[in-house]
Design a protein around this motif. Structure first.
Motif, PDB file in Angstrom:
ATOM      1  N   LEU A  28       0.696  -1.373   0.477  1.00 37.64           N
ATOM      2  CA  LEU A  28       0.480   0.254  -0.154  1.00 37.64           C
ATOM      3  C   LEU A  28       0.989   1.353  -0.120  1.00 37.64           C
ATOM      4  N   LYS A  29       2.069   1.179   0.895  1.00 42.07           N
ATOM      5  CA  LYS A  29       3.135   2.285   0.538  1.00 42.07           C
ATOM      6  C   LYS A  29       3.760   2.473  -0.718  1.00 42.07           C
ATOM      7  N   LEU A  30       3.853   1.566  -1.602  1.00 42.94           N
ATOM      8  CA  LEU A  30       4.369   1.806  -2.994  1.00 42.94           C
ATOM      9  C   LEU A  30       3.379   1.683  -3.212  1.00 42.94           C
ATOM     10  N   LEU A  31       2.352   1.622  -3.646  1.00 38.86           N
ATOM     11  CA  LEU A  31       1.560   1.928  -4.702  1.00 38.86           C
ATOM     12  C   LEU A  31       0.945   3.742  -4.177  1.00 38.86           C
ATOM     13  N   GLU A  32       1.006   4.136  -2.803  1.00 36.67           N
ATOM     14  CA  GLU A  32       1.196   5.390  -1.881  1.00 36.67           C
ATOM     15  C   GLU A  32       2.338   6.704  -3.193  1.00 36.67           C
ATOM     16  N   SER A  33       3.255   5.845  -3.085  1.00 32.67           N
ATOM     17  CA  SER A  33       3.992   6.789  -3.765  1.00 32.67           C
ATOM     18  C   SER A  33       4.630   7.224  -5.088  1.00 32.67           C
ATOM     19  N   PHE A  34       3.100   6.558  -5.311  1.00 27.57           N
ATOM     20  CA  PHE A  34       2.544   6.653  -6.987  1.00 27.57           C
ATOM     21  C   PHE A  34       1.595   7.598  -7.113  1.00 27.57           C
ATOM     22  N   ASP A  35       0.961   8.471  -6.158  1.00 25.79           N
ATOM     23  CA  ASP A  35      -0.448   8.513  -5.722  1.00 25.79           C
ATOM     24  C   ASP A  35      -1.435   7.588  -6.150  1.00 25.79           C
ATOM     25  N   ILE A  36      -0.716   6.561  -6.121  1.00 18.82           N
ATOM     26  CA  ILE A  36      -2.329   5.294  -6.461  1.00 18.82           C
ATOM     27  C   ILE A  36      -3.051   4.813  -5.146  1.00 18.82           C
ATOM     28  N   GLU A  37      -4.490   4.733  -6.026  1.00 21.06           N
ATOM     29  CA  GLU A  37      -5.421   4.293  -4.599  1.00 21.06           C
ATOM     30  C   GLU A  37      -5.274   2.827  -3.905  1.00 21.06           C
ATOM     31  N   PRO A  38      -5.284   2.655  -2.732  1.00 25.80           N
ATOM     32  CA  PRO A  38      -4.836   1.297  -2.189  1.00 25.80           C
ATOM     33  C   PRO A  38      -6.047   0.166  -2.588  1.00 25.80           C
ATOM     34  N   SER A  39      -6.939   0.774  -4.078  1.00 26.43           N
ATOM     35  CA  SER A  39      -7.839  -0.934  -4.223  1.00 26.43           C
ATOM     36  C   SER A  39      -7.125  -1.613  -5.386  1.00 26.43           C
ATOM     37  N   PHE A  40      -6.053  -0.450  -5.758  1.00 30.26           N
ATOM     38  CA  PHE A  40      -5.049  -0.546  -6.939  1.00 30.26           C
ATOM     39  C   PHE A  40      -5.039  -1.933  -7.441  1.00 30.26           C
ATOM     40  N   ILE A  41      -4.000  -1.947  -6.027  1.00 36.54           N
ATOM     41  CA  ILE A  41      -3.818  -3.103  -5.878  1.00 36.54           C
ATOM     42  C   ILE A  41      -4.212  -4.492  -6.071  1.00 36.54           C
ATOM     43  N   ASN A  42      -6.112  -4.672  -6.573  1.00 38.02           N
ATOM     44  CA  ASN A  42      -6.820  -6.213  -6.367  1.00 38.02           C
ATOM     45  C   ASN A  42      -6.607  -5.657  -8.473  1.00 38.02           C
ATOM     46  N   ASP A  43      -6.430  -5.031  -8.619  1.00 37.92           N
ATOM     47  CA  ASP A  43      -6.263  -4.750 -10.200  1.00 37.92           C
ATOM     48  C   ASP A  43      -6.069  -5.939 -10.728  1.00 37.92           C
ATOM     49  N   PRO A  44      -7.039  -6.935 -11.749  1.00 36.45           N
ATOM     50  CA  PRO A  44      -7.116  -8.271 -12.177  1.00 36.45           C
ATOM     51  C   PRO A  44      -5.669  -8.033 -13.251  1.00 36.45           C
ATOM     52  N   ILE A  45      -5.636  -6.875 -14.594  1.00 33.61           N
ATOM     53  CA  ILE A  45      -3.964  -7.038 -15.316  1.00 33.61           C
ATOM     54  C   ILE A  45      -3.382  -7.281 -14.535  1.00 33.61           C
ATOM     55  N   MET A  46      -3.091  -6.451 -13.832  1.00 34.81           N
ATOM     56  CA  MET A  46      -1.579  -5.925 -13.004  1.00 34.81           C
ATOM     57  C   MET A  46      -1.409  -7.483 -12.350  1.00 34.81           C
ATOM     58  N   ARG A 200      -2.066   1.697 -20.676  1.00 32.55           N
ATOM     59  CA  ARG A 200      -2.815   1.612 -19.910  1.00 32.55           C
ATOM     60  C   ARG A 200      -2.124   0.191 -19.018  1.00 32.55           C
ATOM     61  N   PHE A 201      -1.764  -0.960 -20.245  1.00 27.54           N
ATOM     62  CA  PHE A 201      -0.475  -2.168 -19.835  1.00 27.54           C
ATOM     63  C   PHE A 201       1.040  -1.218 -19.091  1.00 27.54           C
ATOM     64  N   TYR A 202       0.993  -0.282 -18.864  1.00 27.42           N
ATOM     65  CA  TYR A 202       2.721   0.265 -18.863  1.00 27.42           C
ATOM     66  C   TYR A 202       2.385   0.715 -17.283  1.00 27.42           C
ATOM     67  N   ILE A 203       1.314   1.562 -16.467  1.00 30.04           N
ATOM     68  CA  ILE A 203       1.548   1.857 -15.793  1.00 30.04           C
ATOM     69  C   ILE A 203       1.463   0.513 -15.317  1.00 30.04           C
ATOM     70  N   ARG A 204       0.470  -0.630 -15.568  1.00 30.73           N
ATOM     71  CA  ARG A 204       0.597  -1.688 -14.700  1.00 30.73           C
ATOM     72  C   ARG A 204       1.843  -2.400 -14.195  1.00 30.73           C
ATOM     73  N   LYS A 205       2.640  -2.526 -15.371  1.00 30.14           N
ATOM     74  CA  LYS A 205       4.020  -3.074 -15.790  1.00 30.14           C
ATOM     75  C   LYS A 205       5.072  -2.327 -14.782  1.00 30.14           C
ATOM     76  N   ILE A 206       5.357  -1.084 -14.568  1.00 33.43           N
ATOM     77  CA  ILE A 206       5.383  -0.252 -13.766  1.00 33.43           C
ATOM     78  C   ILE A 206       5.562  -0.774 -12.375  1.00 33.43           C
ATOM     79  N   VAL A 207       4.277  -0.931 -11.280  1.00 36.43           N
ATOM     80  CA  VAL A 207       3.718  -1.096 -10.949  1.00 36.43           C
ATOM     81  C   VAL A 207       3.452  -2.527 -10.014  1.00 36.43           C
ATOM     82  N   ALA A 208       3.458  -3.442 -10.661  1.00 38.14           N
ATOM     83  CA  ALA A 208       4.275  -4.977 -11.116  1.00 38.14           C
ATOM     84  C   ALA A 208       5.085  -5.071 -11.147  1.00 38.14           C
ATOM     85  N   LEU A 209       6.025  -4.868 -11.637  1.00 33.41           N
ATOM     86  CA  LEU A 209       8.036  -4.682 -11.334  1.00 33.41           C
ATOM     87  C   LEU A 209       8.124  -4.404  -9.603  1.00 33.41           C
TER      88      LEU A 209
END
Length: 409
Positions: A28-46, A200-209
């Motif tokens: 959640l802290k990592l998502l916060e560093s990107f200013d991304i909402e906590p719910s994104f942790i459940n994004d199925p594609i990511m 759309r896939f690019y931002i997910r890829k960065i977060v996944a990595l």
């Protein structure tokens, strides 16, 4: 009995729960560093990307990239920190180039951060016949940091800066205006397609990595546990070398393979410092810095490279062919403003003075005599005037007695 077992297992269950809680909080802290909402942790594609890339058995690309980049990752992180860029943007570089400094796309983007020539020059990265600083580990990271800072200032959120880095600020501005929102969940809508599919896939890829790279528990369970400490222990140092200095000579002084030095200095198009620079930044392993300071000394270029003495009929094209060096390099190395040479002039040829030179097949050349003309030479040797002019970089029809003209390939 059940009560007894639960009593024994309780500390382990508690520890496992704490570990999960700790990892979840890190995520959640990592998502916060990107200013991304906590719910994104459940994004199925990511998460599909994350699970695929974190499968050690199926895909070792992630770990191979980390292995190859371990020596310069601390320096990249240090630059990001200097510009107040979240450390997790390291994985933007990984998404762009897989940490390959020589990465080159079919759209002419190059280097760790995949700068296009125009953007690279805009951020003062030099691109010429000697260097391409888009491949410079430190300078390109500084340029990327400046660009990301600009994008963050314009859009206000780090995930928007990352998306704009991929699709362009103009494209993102239009997408936000059309969507009426800059929320990530809105911009990623697959039906509305506000931003390109690639983005759309690019931002997910960065977060996944980033999630994989910061998952200590996962790394501890893998054969790559050593990467956790190794990336912090190794780094590079910047040293300034004089005009024309040879990487091969420096590698010899430091007692390291030339290949290792080349890998850290992919911005050099040749294995020497640009001849126009009085001092130029070169990178060496940090552990070799003391050795460099103790043992390095400047050597006159004539002691490093071959020296050619101009004889009758010589021209830059002929000399270049003789030594297997582009004539423009010889011209630049010797600060020549024109192609004209004078007898007994000494020219530095940027190849090791120990290298053996293959003799040129003299049957391919003709020495101009009194009364010769391009027409008569072409006719007697059954070649075209156009090919003679092309081989010898002749613009008009003037030739001089003593000129060595190349006639055949």
């Amino acid at each position: 009995m059940l009560k007894y077992l639960l009593t024994l297992l309780f500390p382990f269950l508690l520890f496992a729960n704490l570990t999960y809680e700790s990892n979840h909080n890190k995520e959640l802290k990592l998502l916060e560093s990107f200013d991304i909402e906590p719910s994104f942790i459940n994004d199925p594609i990511m998460n599909k990307m994350r699970n695929k890339k974190s499968s050690i058995q199926k895909n070792k690309l992630f770990f191979n990239a980390m292995e190859n980049a371990y020596i310069f990752i601390p320096s990249v992180k240090n630059v990001l920190n200097q510009y107040n860029i979240p450390q997790e943007f390291l994985y933007l570089a990984m998404a762009e180039s897989n940490f390959k400094t020589k990465a080159y796309s079919n759209k002419r983007a190059s280097g760790l951060w995949q700068f296009m020539p125009r953007t690279g020059k805009l951020y003062r990265l030099k691109i010429d016949q000697y260097v391409d600083e888009r491949r410079d580990l430190v300078k390109s990271t500084k340029a990327a940091s400046k660009y990301l800072t600009h994008l963050h200032k314009k859009f206000g959120k780090w995930y928007l800066a990352a998306i704009a880095y991929n699709c362009g600020e103009g494209r993102l501005s239009k997408a936000i205006k059309k969507a009426g929102s800059d929320k990530l969940s809105v911009l990623l809508d697959p039906k509305k397609k506000y931003i390109p599919r690639e983005s759309r896939f690019y931002i997910r890829k960065i977060v996944a990595l980033a999630l994989i790279g910061t998952d200590e528990q996962f790394l501890l369970k893998s054969e790559y546990e050593y990467l956790l400490n190794r990336a912090n222990a190794y780094s590079i140092a910047t040293v300034k070398l004089p005009s024309g200095e040879s990487l091969k000579r420096v590698a010899g002084i430091l007692n390291i393979p030339l290949k290792d030095l080349q890998n850290l200095n992919r911005h050099l198009k040749y294995d020497f410092v640009p001849p126009y620079a009085k001092k130029y930044d070169i990178y060496i392993p940090y552990i070799k810095l003391t050795e460099f300071k103790q043992n390095y000394y400047e050597e006159p270029m004539k002691n490093i490279y071959k020296v050619h003495t101009v004889t009758s009929g010589d021209n830059l094209s002929y000399i270049g062919k003789k030594y297997g060096v582009p004539y423009k390099l010889i011209k630049g190395f010797n600060n020549l403003r024109t192609n004209k040479l004078r007898l007994k002039q000494k020219l530095i040829i940027p190849i090791a003075n120990t290298k053996k030179i293959k003799k040129i097949d003299t049957s391919s050349y003709y020495l101009v005599k009194r009364g010769d003309s391009l027409e008569s030479i072409a006719k007697s040797h059954k070649v075209s005037i156009k090919s003679i002019k092309s081989f010898n970089h002749i613009k008009g029809s003037l030739i001089k007695i003593g000129d060595k003209l190349k006639l055949y390939e």
